[in-house]
Each structure stands twice: as structure tokens, then as C-alpha cells.
Design an enzyme around this catalytic site. Structure first.
Site, short mmCIF file in Angstrom:
data_model
loop_
_atom_site.label_atom_id
_atom_site.label_comp_id
_atom_site.label_asym_id
_atom_site.label_seq_id
_atom_site.Cartn_x
_atom_site.Cartn_y
_atom_site.Cartn_z
N CYS A 86 -19.58 -16.50 -20.85
CA CYS A 86 -18.84 -16.80 -20.03
C CYS A 86 -17.67 -16.36 -19.73
CB CYS A 86 -18.97 -18.17 -19.19
SG CYS A 86 -17.61 -18.56 -17.53
N CYS A 89 -17.89 -12.46 -19.48
CA CYS A 89 -18.17 -12.29 -18.00
C CYS A 89 -17.01 -12.50 -17.03
CB CYS A 89 -19.66 -13.34 -17.17
SG CYS A 89 -18.78 -13.82 -15.27
N ASP A 469 3.05 14.03 3.93
CA ASP A 469 3.70 12.37 2.73
C ASP A 469 4.57 13.06 2.18
OD1 ASP A 469 4.39 9.84 2.44
OD2 ASP A 469 2.59 9.55 1.19
P1 ADP Z 1 6.74 7.97 0.05
O1 ADP Z 1 6.96 8.05 1.87
O2 ADP Z 1 8.02 8.49 -0.71
O3 ADP Z 1 5.48 7.66 -0.04
P2 ADP Z 1 6.97 5.07 -0.01
O4 ADP Z 1 6.98 3.92 1.62
O5 ADP Z 1 5.78 4.84 -0.32
O6 ADP Z 1 8.09 6.29 0.55
O7 ADP Z 1 8.92 4.18 -0.53
C1 ADP Z 1 9.90 4.36 0.20
C2 ADP Z 1 11.07 3.46 -0.78
O8 ADP Z 1 11.01 2.18 -1.04
C3 ADP Z 1 10.98 4.84 -2.49
O9 ADP Z 1 11.75 5.65 -2.23
C4 ADP Z 1 11.67 3.44 -3.39
O10 ADP Z 1 13.33 3.65 -2.78
C5 ADP Z 1 11.21 1.93 -1.95
N1 ADP Z 1 9.65 1.91 -2.75
C6 ADP Z 1 8.50 1.03 -2.71
N2 ADP Z 1 8.00 0.89 -3.28
C7 ADP Z 1 8.72 0.69 -4.29
C8 ADP Z 1 8.48 -0.07 -5.92
N3 ADP Z 1 7.39 -0.71 -6.51
N4 ADP Z 1 9.54 -0.44 -6.93
C9 ADP Z 1 10.54 0.17 -6.46
N5 ADP Z 1 11.34 0.91 -5.19
C10 ADP Z 1 10.12 1.13 -4.28
MG MG Z 2 3.93 6.91 0.00
#
Ligand code: ADP
Ligand code: MG
Length: 776
Positions: A86, A89, A469
Site C-alpha cells: 500500500c 501504491c 503571451d
Molecule cells: P505572463 O504574461 O508573463 O505569462 P503571468 O500572468 O503568468 O504573466 O504572471 C504575471 C506576473 O505575476 C509575473 O510577472 C509575476 O510578477 C507575477 N507572478 C505570477 N506567478 C508568480 C509566482 N509563482 N511567483 C511570483 N510571482 C508571480
Molecule cells: Mg503565462
């Protein structure tokens, strides 16, 4: 055969397994609390609706539950009862959960309200054989196919045989007429020719008539009968022969496109070398279970999806990603069934059953895509109805008016009406689109570009704007740690250790770079609890009794925590260099700053140029990162405009504005945290699909590899397909006009009309088939 049900094995094992399940689920962003009773299959989970949608939460939980149940059954099948088994598992199950929680599954009947899910998880009722067999549906299907193959002729063979019979009997009838054969015998020969040549056409017509529709087959059959009626059975037989010949050629050609993809499945070896105890044995791939260890020797193809547990190698993943440059695989890297191992021997742990491998899913998806109709085809189908009616009505008029009203001779009048039936019918028009779309979809799939359907292919051809993105799409998405700046009494390692402990639970690329850098420094990470991801802003959670926030300016703005002026200016000056800064905070103090730099991909500039050359009007970058970093990357990449500081929902708004301003917009993302924007865009393009199932589910177009070049390729292919469809339409129409003019202006003989008509149909199909060979 013995049937083992879950209850018989769960009690002692139950507790620990369910703990693993609950624990793993709670580690997933957005899921806060999980209670799971393995025995009853009842699961209750509390999740944060702001972070994870109802659907995603359901998917995550449903999948996890299925895996837990399957795993328990599999343990039993291996006859490893007892507590140690287990623990195994449970351990393996935890890993499975992480590896597979993203896999979408059919949703169970469940109650979701206000962030609480109550579900009764599927407990697969697997039959367990003496040693180890898990019956799979694909297995059963194959058996059925084999049986059918043994006793009956395939449709294609029947078509070929009937076509040949038509030709031979028609020829014999024709020669018989010239050589004064017994009229009865001639009648019989033509009779056979008619039956053989019209066999499928009559069936198709009847099927259509039952649904109160008329189709082109009916027109052909009527014309042939009409020809016999006015004493031209030879011409009717030729008509039916050419008609069935062209149908045979068409289905052969279309099958080539369909099979182009099915063949991919043949790439998998039929058996795998499995480690059982100390022995290695060969077993059919259908018998592999999750967690099994399989060896793959140099040069062999991978039999199954798995993750590397021992060894390193270069792997040629062209079968999946369309990219022939080998990819280096190390421990914990994923490998895919059907790809080719290079020079190293690898041991892999099975992460997917044979029927669920990425390859199997690609084949399934392409088949689904090919069976959905493109927009143009839908229009043509509707059009076929109206058009066929008009042709039929006109044929009636062509008999009635000249014969009854103008007093012309019956025979030539009727003959001309039959010729009209043939030359005016839209066979080539009807087939023009599917022939092209099928080939284009097959070509894409072979090059690692999956179009989810003909509609998406057509829409891709019309795109005006591409939005990207930033992170992981235009940039590598593997940011390097550049600076660790403690602001309290902690040293660099202390700050890194604490933040990495929390970020270890996040999927975000920024989080991964923090964790990587902590590993490089050999730091031991303490456990973290109460983890929560705030999309576009950061994360929060508890480590060593401290409630930690890590994120960007926005996170603190929204929570009303002022960032001290000196800290802010320090962060800004780092950001001006194009680096992303994260603030680490434990009330009431800022603990420090972590700066990372994500670099632009080498091929991004090229790709954007190629897009412009392909006629894309505007390339846009969207990011949640700060404007200073965004400006730097945007400038280097050469995009036309960028939008920074966006939350996921802001990206949706920006996309809608772009749609209004310019027309059809595509969004390119990694598909993991871009689901809303992928769904909003006219076309959602997900990259790196081979790794993430979520991407495969949510996007309209999936690029299996991470290769940016595939984006211009996809657009080029779609535009080319559109061009070929138009060529076909125009050509088919032109032939109809020409033949109709011939029939009335030059008394075109029926057989010539048939040759022109069926010939154009075959040409249109062949022209579509050319798309199989399209290259960027
Ligand atoms: P992107 O358009 O770069 O994919 P995200 O929406 O994923 O942007 O993230 C935008 C911002 O949010 C990042 O640049 C960071 O500043 C902050 N952020 C997101 N996730 C994290 C995390 N896990 N730790 C620290 N900062 C984060
Ligand atoms: Mg992203």
C-alpha cells in the site's frame, strides 16, 4: 478469471492512499481542502473559485480519483497485498497524480456550488485476470476488427470489384450489339452492368431520400435509367461505370489522407520490455500498467509514454512534434510512444496506458477533426440540396416544354435532358472542400500542427492579428536568477530557501527558476502549507510559521500594502534592465527582492518576420509582467504593440479590442494559464502540446513542439488550403458551365458529358491531395 472489487482491498490500504490523494490535490493551485473516502468513492473538495474554474477543478479531481481507484486495483492485480504494497501504491499514486492531474476526463455527476465539489468518483470496474491483464476498450475493438477482416470484404475491395464488373458487362453488351448477339443476352449484360455500377449510388440515394433529401447520386442514377429508357443502354452503362470508377478513386484518395494519420499508430512497437522483479520480459503494450518500468534500447521506438528513471539519450520526436532535431532526455523527462530512442539505453516509468498515449490521442483528435465539416462544406451541403432540386426540376422542364409545348421529337429531347442531369450535377463542387481540408489536416498533423477541425483550418487562413503571451512563448520561459537581495536580517540563502519552499508548489516559470536556483545551492526546502496562487500577481502560503507573499507590485497594491520608496526604486532600476522583480513579504516586513531574467528566443525575431511576410497585419505581445520588462522584450522581438501588467481577464479584454479593430485574432500561449484568452481568440494556438494535456484540450490549433517556426507554417498551410479550395470551386463551376453550354449549343454526347463531369471530380480530389505535400 477473478473479479476484484475495490472494497475487498481498500480497508487497510485505504487510509494512506487517500491521504496521498488529498495531499496532492491540496498542493494544486486553487484547491484548498479535500476529503476522500476510498471505500465509498465519495469526495468533497473545497476550492477557490477565483483561481480555478469549476470545470478545471472537476477535471483535476475526477482524474485524480480515477487514478487512485485504478492504482488500487492494479496493486491488487499484482498480488502485492499488505501494508508495504500500500505504501508503494500510495507513493506511486502521488506521482501519478502530479503527472496526470492535467489530463482532462469526462466529468462525473457532481454537485458544484460556491467553491465546493461533491463527487462520486468513477470506480472503474476492471476485470483482473490470473496474472495481470487490464481489459481496455481499444483491445476489444481490435478483436472485433480482426473478426470482420477474416470474413467480409472491405468496402474498398467491393467498390473495385463492382466497378470492374460494370466495365466488363458494359463492354460485352456493347460488343454483343455490334456482333448481333441474342437481344435477351444483351439485356441481361446491361442489366448486370446497371446493377453493379449503380449499387452504391442507389443505396446512397435511398438513404438521402429517407431523410427527405436528394443528392447527386440520385441524379446520376436517374440519368442512367433515362438513357436506357430512350434506347441508349450503352451510354447509361458507361455513365455508371465512370461514376463508380470516379467514386472508387475518390474514396481511395480520401483514404490516403485519413490513413496518413492512422499509420502513425503503427509506429509503436507491439511489445515492450518490462522489468518484473529481477527479470526482463516482453509483454504486449496493452498490458503495461501505470508505474511499470520499461527498458528502451538504443535505436528502438518507445512503446509507451513514460518518464525517464535511468539513463540519458537523444530522442527523435518527429513522429509527435514534426521536428527532427533530437531532444536530449535526462532523468524525469517525458518520452512519448512512437518516438525514436537515440544512442543511450533508457529505463522509463509508464505514465500513460497504451490507449491514452499522446500518439493515440493525436490520432483520435485528427480523426475527429477530419470528420467535422468545414464551414465551406456546410454551405456546399445546403447548396447541394437546392441545386439538385433545381437540376431535377430543370430536367423535367427540358422534357415537358420542348416535347409537349413545342412539339419536338421525344427521343432527342429526352436524351438532352439526361445529358443535362449529368453535366449540371455538382459532384466536383461537393467534393472540392473535403478533399482539400482532409489533406491539409493530415499534413499539419504529420508536421506537429494539429488543427482541431476544418472550421479552425479555414479560420486560421483569415487571421489578421497574432497575439503572443510573452512568457514561455516569445521568451524561453526558463528565467535565470540574476539577483537575490535580502532586505531583512536574512542572508541570500535564507531568503532563497524560504521563497523556494513556497514556490515549489507553483507551476509558474518564475517559481520554477526560484526552485532551480535553490537546488543549485543545495538548500533543503522546508514544507509549506496553505498554498494559494493568485494569477497574474504571485503566490501566498505558510512556511515555518510565517505567512509569505511573493509577487509583483500589483499584489501589494491590491492588498493595500505600501512598498517602501527605497525598495521600490531599487526594484524599478532592476526592471529597467529588462529583468522581472518579485517582492517577498512576511507581514510586516519586506524580506527581500528576487530578480530573474528571461531571454528572448533566438527564433522569435525570424518568426515574427515570417508572419509579416505571410500577410499577418499586426503582431501583439500580452503579458502580466511589468511594463519596463515588456518594453524591452517587445522592442527586441519586433512586435507591433504590447500590453503589460495584465491579469488573465485583462488579456481577454485586450483580445476583444483587437478583434474589433483589426478582425480575426489568434492567441498563442502555452495553454496552461492562458485558457481564457485561448478561448476568447478566434483561434487559440497552444504551443508545446506534447507536454501538456490542458493545452491539447483548450486550443483550436495545437503545436506539439515548442518550435516557433510552426506558427508561420500553420498559417501558410491554412492559407494554401483555402487557395486550393477556391481553385477547386472555380474549376468545378467552370467545367459545369462549359459542359452545359456544350450540351445545348453543340449537342454534346452523353458519354462525353460524363467523361468531363467525372474527370473534373477526380481532378478536384487530386488537387486537394496535393496539400499532403505542402511545405513551408
Ligand atoms: P505572463 O504574461 O508573463 O505569462 P503571468 O500572468 O503568468 O504573466 O504572471 C504575471 C506576473 O505575476 C509575473 O510577472 C509575476 O510578477 C507575477 N507572478 C505570477 N506567478 C508568480 C509566482 N509563482 N511567483 C511570483 N510571482 C508571480
Ligand atoms: Mg503565462
Amino acid at each position: 478469471m477473478t473479479t476484484i472489487e475495490l472494497e475487498t482491498i481498500s480497508p487497510p490500504a485505504g487510509t494512506r492512499c487517500t491521504d496521498v490523494l488529498a495531499d496532492t490535490l491540496e498542493g494544486y493551485a486553487g484547491i484548498e481542502n479535500v476529503e476522500f473516502d476510498l471505500e465509498s468513492g465519495q469526495l468533497k473538495a473545497v476550492f477557490d473559485e477565483r483561481i480555478i474554474s469549476n470545470e478545471s477543478a472537476l477535471q483535476v479531481i475526477n482524474k485524480a480519483g480515477q487514478i487512485a481507484a485504478t492504482r488500487a486495483i492494479q496493486c491488487a492485480a499484482k498480488k502485492e497485498h499488505g501494508v508495504a504494497a500500500c505504501a508503494n501504491c500510495a507513493g506511486a499514486m502521488g506521482e501519478m497524480l502530479i503527472a496526470q492531474y492535467q489530463t482532462a476526463a469526462t466529468l462525473p455527476v457532481a454537485n458544484i456550488q460556491n467553491g465546493v465539489i461533491e463527487a462520486s468518483l468513477n470506480q472503474p470496474h476492471l476485470t483482473v485476470g490470473e496474472e495481470r491483464t487490464v481489459s481496455t476498450s481499444s483491445h476489444e475493438k481490435e478483436d472485433v476488427n480482426e473478426e470482420q477482416g477474416g470474413f467480409t470484404l472491405t468496402q474498398e475491395k467491393k467498390e473495385v470489384i463492382l466497378t470492374i464488373v460494370t466495365l466488363l458487362t458494359a463492354l460485352a453488351g456493347f460488343i454483343g450489339t455490334r456482333t448481333g448477339m441474342e437481344p435477351m443476352l444483351i439485356a441481361v449484360l446491361y442489366g448486370v452492368a446497371y446493377v453493379a455500377g449503380g449499387w452504391y449510388g442507389v443505396q446512397a440515394s435511398i438513404d438521402a431520400l429517407r431523410e427527405k433529401q436528394i443528392n447527386v447520386d440520385l441524379l446520376m442514377i436517374l440519368a442512367a435509367i433515362g438513357a436506357a429508357f430512350v434506347g441508349q443502354p450503352a451510354e447509361g452503362a458507361i455513365l455508371l461505370f465512370l461514376f463508380s470508377l470516379s467514386n472508387t478513386l475518390q474514396s481511395y484518395a480520401m483514404d490516403r489522407s485519413r490513413k496518413a494519420i492512422e499509420k502513425l499508430l503503427d509506429l509503436r512497437p507491439a511489445t515492450a520490455t518490462l522489468k518484473r522483479g529481477e527479470k526482463w520480459i516482453d509483454v504486449p503494450i496493452d498490458e503495461l500498467l501505470l508505474g511499470d518500468t520499461v527498458i528502451v534500447r538504443p535505436g528502438e521506438r518507445f512503446p509507451i509514454d513514460g518518464s525517464v528513471t535511468n539513463g540519458q539519450s537523444e530522442v527523435d520526436q518527429a513522429a509527435i512534434t514534426g521536428e527532427s532535431v533530437p531532444v536530449h532526455k535526462n532523468i524525469n523527462d517525458n518520452v512519448f510512444a512512437g518516438t525514436v530512442n537515440g544512442t543511450g539505453a533508457l529505463e522509463i516509468k509508464v505514465t500513460r496506458l497504451a490507449k491514452d498515449t499522446t500518439l493515440a490521442r493525436i490520432v483520435q483528435m485528427v480523426e475527429d477533426a477530419q470528420s467535422t465539416k468545414a464551414q465551406t462544406q456546410r454551405m456546399l451541403d445546403d447548396f447541394e440540396q437546392v441545386y439538385a432540386l433545381i437540376v431535377l426540376g430543370a430536367a423535367a422542364l427540358l422534357i415537358v416544354v420542348p416535347y409537349f409545348l413545342l412539339g419536338e421529337a421525344f427521343q432527342p429531347t429526352f436524351y438532352r435532358a439526361m445529358t443535362w442531369l449529368v453535366v449540371a450535377s455538382p459532384c466536383a463542387l461537393v467534393i472540392s472542400t473535403p478533399a482539400s481540408i482532409l489533406s491539409a489536416i493530415a499534413n499539419g498533423a504529420r508536421n506537429g500542427v494539429l488543427f482541431k477541425g476544418g472550421v479552425h483550418l479555414e479560420k486560421t487562413a483569415t487571421l489578421k492579428v497574432l497575439a503572443f503571451d510573452k512568457t514561455g512563448t516569445l521568451t524561453h520561459g526558463m528565467p535565470e536568477m540574476t539577483e537575490i537581495i535580502p532586505l531583512s536580517d536574512m542572508d541570500e540563502d535564507g531568503l532563497l530557501r524560504l521563497t523556494a519552499a513556497l514556490e515549489a508548489r507553483s507551476e509558474h516559470p518564475l517559481a520554477k527558476s526560484i526552485v532551480r536556483s535553490a537546488h543549485e545551492r543545495d538548500l533543503d526546502l522546508p514544507p509549506s502549507t496553505n498554498f494559494r496562487a493568485i494569477p497574474g500577481q504571485g503566490v501566498e502560503g505558510k512556511v515555518e510559521g510565517k505567512t509569505l507573499w511573493i509577487g509583483n507590485e500589483r499584489l501589494f497594491e491590491e492588498r493595500g500594502v505600501a512598498i517602501p520608496a527605497d525598495v521600490l526604486s531599487r526594484a524599478r532600476s532592476i526592471e529597467d534592465e529588462g529583468q522581472t522583480v518579485m517582492y517577498a513579504y512576511a507581514a510586516p516586513n519586506f524580506l527581500g527582492l528576487l530578480a530573474v531574467a528571461d531571454t528572448l528566443r533566438e527564433d522569435a525575431v525570424e518568426m515574427i518576420k515570417a508572419l509579416k511576410a505571410a500577410g499577418i497585419e499586426r503582431v501583439v505581445m500580452l503579458t502580466g509582467d511589468n511594463p519596463r520588462v515588456a518594453a524591452k522584450i517587445a522592442e527586441r522581438a519586433g512586435v507591433d504593440e504590447y500590453h503589460a501588467n495584465l491579469l488573465p481577464q485583462d488579456k481577454v479584454t485586450v483580445l476583444k479590442n483587437l478583434q474589433q479593430k483589426y478582425g480575426p485574432v489568434a492567441m498563442v500561449g502555452d495553454g496552461v494559464n492562458d485558457a481564457p484568452s485561448l478561448a476568447t481568440a478566434d483561434i487559440g494556438i497552444a504551443m508545446g502540446g506534447a507536454g501538456t494535456d490542458v493545452a491539447i484540450e483548450t486550443a483550436d490549433v495545437v503545436l506539439m513542439s515548442d518550435d516557433l517556426e510552426k506558427i508561420p507554417f500553420a498559417i501558410g498551410l491554412a492559407r494554401h488550403a483555402k487557395k486550393v479550395v477556391w481553385q477547386n470551386l472555380v474549376f468545378a463551376l467552370a467545367v459545369i458551365v462549359l459542359l452545359v453550354a456544350g450540351a445545348f449549343g453543340a449537342n454534346l454526347a452523353l458519354p462525353l458529358g460524363v467523361v468531363g463531369h467525372e474527370g473534373s471530380t477526380v481532378l478536384v480530389v487530386l488537387n486537394g491531395l496535393r496539400l499532403l505535400g505542402y511545405k513551408a
